[in-house]
Design a protein around this motif. Sequence first.
Motif, mmCIF file in Angstrom:
data_model
loop_
_atom_site.group_PDB
_atom_site.id
_atom_site.type_symbol
_atom_site.label_atom_id
_atom_site.label_comp_id
_atom_site.label_asym_id
_atom_site.label_seq_id
_atom_site.Cartn_x
_atom_site.Cartn_y
_atom_site.Cartn_z
ATOM 1 N N GLU A 27 0.942 -1.157 0.037
ATOM 2 C CA GLU A 27 0.066 0.120 -0.099
ATOM 3 C C GLU A 27 0.935 1.382 -0.076
ATOM 4 O O GLU A 27 0.639 2.337 -0.736
ATOM 5 N N ARG A 28 1.904 1.280 1.044
ATOM 6 C CA ARG A 28 3.014 2.326 0.848
ATOM 7 C C ARG A 28 3.540 2.699 -0.428
ATOM 8 O O ARG A 28 3.615 3.659 -1.032
ATOM 9 N N GLY A 31 1.423 3.727 -3.089
ATOM 10 C CA GLY A 31 0.831 5.223 -2.825
ATOM 11 C C GLY A 31 2.061 6.171 -3.446
ATOM 12 O O GLY A 31 1.773 7.280 -3.889
ATOM 13 N N ALA A 268 9.868 6.445 1.491
ATOM 14 C CA ALA A 268 8.842 5.414 1.471
ATOM 15 C C ALA A 268 9.598 3.924 1.517
ATOM 16 O O ALA A 268 8.967 3.196 2.131
ATOM 17 N N ASP A 272 10.485 1.645 7.147
ATOM 18 C CA ASP A 272 10.493 0.695 8.393
ATOM 19 C C ASP A 272 11.751 0.595 8.926
ATOM 20 O O ASP A 272 11.916 0.266 10.124
#
Length: 282
Positions: A27-28, A31, A268, A272
Amino acid sequence: MVKHLPPVIKQLLTLRNPEAWPSPPIERLHGVFARTLNEAKRLNAETGWLVLTTCTLLTTNRPSAVGHLYRFATRADPGLADTRRNLEDAITRAAVMREAALKSVIFVGVPRTILSLASLREAVEDDVYAALRKHVIRDAKPQNIEATIERGMALWKSIYEPHAVKLYDKLGDLHPDFIAFIIQAYGTILSPLPRGQLEQGNLTRALGSVVAIATLRAEGRVGPQLTSHVFGLLKARYGKDLNEEDRYLSSDEGTEWVIRKIDEIVDAATADMQDNPTKGKL
């Protein structure tokens, strides 16, 4: 013949995080792909976007994300193979990504390039792969070495003038074979192939600089080299027969856009890691 690693060495190689980083959450990733691609479409810079995104993900060592990029760039729904837009478009995009990854080897080395090329190969459909070039065109031969060196020197000068001679001599002083290797690498890999757009996936002079900026910016802590290649992109505006995209990318505004989009993709891709740094234990 050594067939197996000694157990202690095998265990040792599992330490200090030997595996590539996993892809960020889909999803990231989608995006940031969507946001940056929409900007690129508005600016008529879609090839530049594909090149800088490929090279940024490769450099951050997210090879699986390179495969996700191919699927995103060629399908209406990246998760559904039957939504691929058309074969010719997929072939073109795969060839551009493959060439951008190859050029990255000059700036970030062989291992990460192998990992990302392997991920791209896994993502590419069989009919697309069947249409990609299979024959070698960059093999060194007595009859082409002079032309290769000439291309390398021409690219060197176009990037580094008015300091080309001074930098050439400086790098030659570091090791007598170093500058010869760089010039041959520029002529063989980084410079556009001689047949121009007749060569599948060929990247223009400006897009070669986009490769350099994306890899060096994403790599980090190589400021002088990054600055040199930013100048290189800005100087690409003086080339002959520039297309509309190259004129934009080599403009002040376009070069700024390239750097900002690289940063956005790096952020992005590595969020993490920044939130949860993993340290190897010995």
